[in-house]
Design an enzyme around this catalytic site. Structure first.
Site, PDB file in Angstrom:
ATOM      1  CG  HIS A 175      -2.088   0.841   1.242  1.00  0.00           C
ATOM      2  ND1 HIS A 175      -2.029   2.174   0.912  1.00  0.00           N
ATOM      3  CD2 HIS A 175      -3.391   0.582   1.519  1.00  0.00           C
ATOM      4  CE1 HIS A 175      -3.239   2.695   0.999  1.00  0.00           C
ATOM      5  NE2 HIS A 175      -4.092   1.746   1.367  1.00  0.00           N
ATOM      6  CD  GLU A 279      -3.015   0.992  -2.221  1.00  0.00           C
ATOM      7  OE1 GLU A 279      -3.418  -0.117  -1.827  1.00  0.00           O
ATOM      8  OE2 GLU A 279      -3.652   2.045  -2.013  1.00  0.00           O
TER       9      GLU A 279
END
Length: 322
Positions: A175, A279
């Site tokens: 992330h 991500e």
């Protein structure tokens, strides 16, 4: 002369240092001889800093990030495992990002293409508590490495160690929060014309237009079947981030914008202007491992000066280059 093989040194002692970070949490600092660096907290196996050889920070961490378990650290590179977002019964983004990982001094052999000598190996295994909420045996090995040119490489190896013969299924994401000068001056190249699921519209499927992606409001999209290389162009900083990924077919693009930013206690009201999450992920098609099987997913991040062509950034050079 002795024929005994000397044990391979993980890296030069000066290259990786274990020390105390915020609130006394253990962190590892990786330093490359040319000046680039990275920091990774054992809490979450969480990379919180990546600096180039000029000492400029390339990752975004909120000024309001809470370095206090069980809260995940807001920014850097949280690891989403074994569940991305709320796609399952676990807490948001799974539990790997709020567990304490351990340093692994002698990991299984690592077939690797990198010449990096500056790296650290971490491992996460489920606790009894974890087994109650997600009843599967696993070993999650993470290598964080700094390349000679300052590239940051994260390689995850996840193995099913179930003894009951049962497979397990998971979703995954790095992330990554990139630091940008001004979100309205940023564009993302490499996701044009692809299908995506829009998290702001009940994950309905749409097709991206042919132009580079720019930002003028909240964005939360999962792009599908994405190329192995994606570029983030920061016009103001004249810097381009390049993400190279392997084993991670999806790419999540997220910026909370002003309303969501204000609603997050661990995120400054105006900080959305200075960050962008792109991500590398495996979300749409979950990964299934039988006992003994191992999955690998890696991402390599680099930051290069943007080249100019008639006043415009020229991303094609970046995307077509090596």
């Amino acid at each position: 002369m002795s024929t005994e093989k000397a044990p391979a040194a993980p890296s030069a002692p000066s290259a990786v240092e274990l020390c105390k970070g915020v609130n006394g949490l253990d962190k590892l600092v990786l330093r490359e001889p040319r000046g680039s660096s990275a920091e990774v907290y054992l809490y979450g196996g969480h990379v919180t800093s990546w600096k180039n050889d000029h000492g400029e920070e390339l990752l975004f961490v909120s000024s309001k990030a809470v370095f206090k378990p069980p809260k995940a650290i807001r920014g850097g590179i949280p690891i989403c495992f074994p569940q991305f977002s709320n796609l399952g019964s676990l807490e948001q983004h799974g539990f790997a990002r709020n567990r304490f990982w351990t340093i692994e001094t002698d990991p299984p052999p690592f077939p690797t293409t990198t010449s990096s000598k500056t790296f650290v190996d971490l491992i996460l295994k489920p606790s009894e508590e974890d087994m109650k909420i997600w009843p599967h045996g696993f070993e999650f090995r993470l290598r964080v490495a700094l390349g000679p040119g300052g590239d940051l490489m994260l390689t995850s190896r996840i193995r099913n160690t179930n003894t009951d013969g049962k497979p397990f299924t998971f979703t995954f994401a790095y992330h990554t929060y990139f630091s940008v000068s001004d979100i309205s001056e940023v564009r993302v190249e490499g996701l044009e014309t692809l299908d995506y699921l829009d998290n702001l519209q009940n994950r309905e499927r749409f097709t991206e237009q042919g132009d580079a992606i720019t930002f003028e409001s909240e964005v939360d999209k999962i792009y599908l079947s994405t190329p192995t290389k994606i570029a983030i162009l920061d016009h103001e900083k004249k810097r381009t981030f390049v993400i190279r990924k392997d084993g991670l077919p999806d790419a999540v693009v997220w910026n909370p914008w002003d309303k969501k930013a204000k609603a997050m206690t661990d995120f400054g009201d105006d900080e959305y202007k200075h960050m962008l999450c792109v991500e590398a992920a495996a979300v749409e098609k979950p990964i299934t491992l039988k006992p003994g099987e191992e999955w690998r997913g890696r991402q390599e991040l680099s930051a290069v000066p943007s080249s100019y062509c008639s006043g415009q950034l020229d991303p094609q050079k970046v995307l077509q280059g090596s």
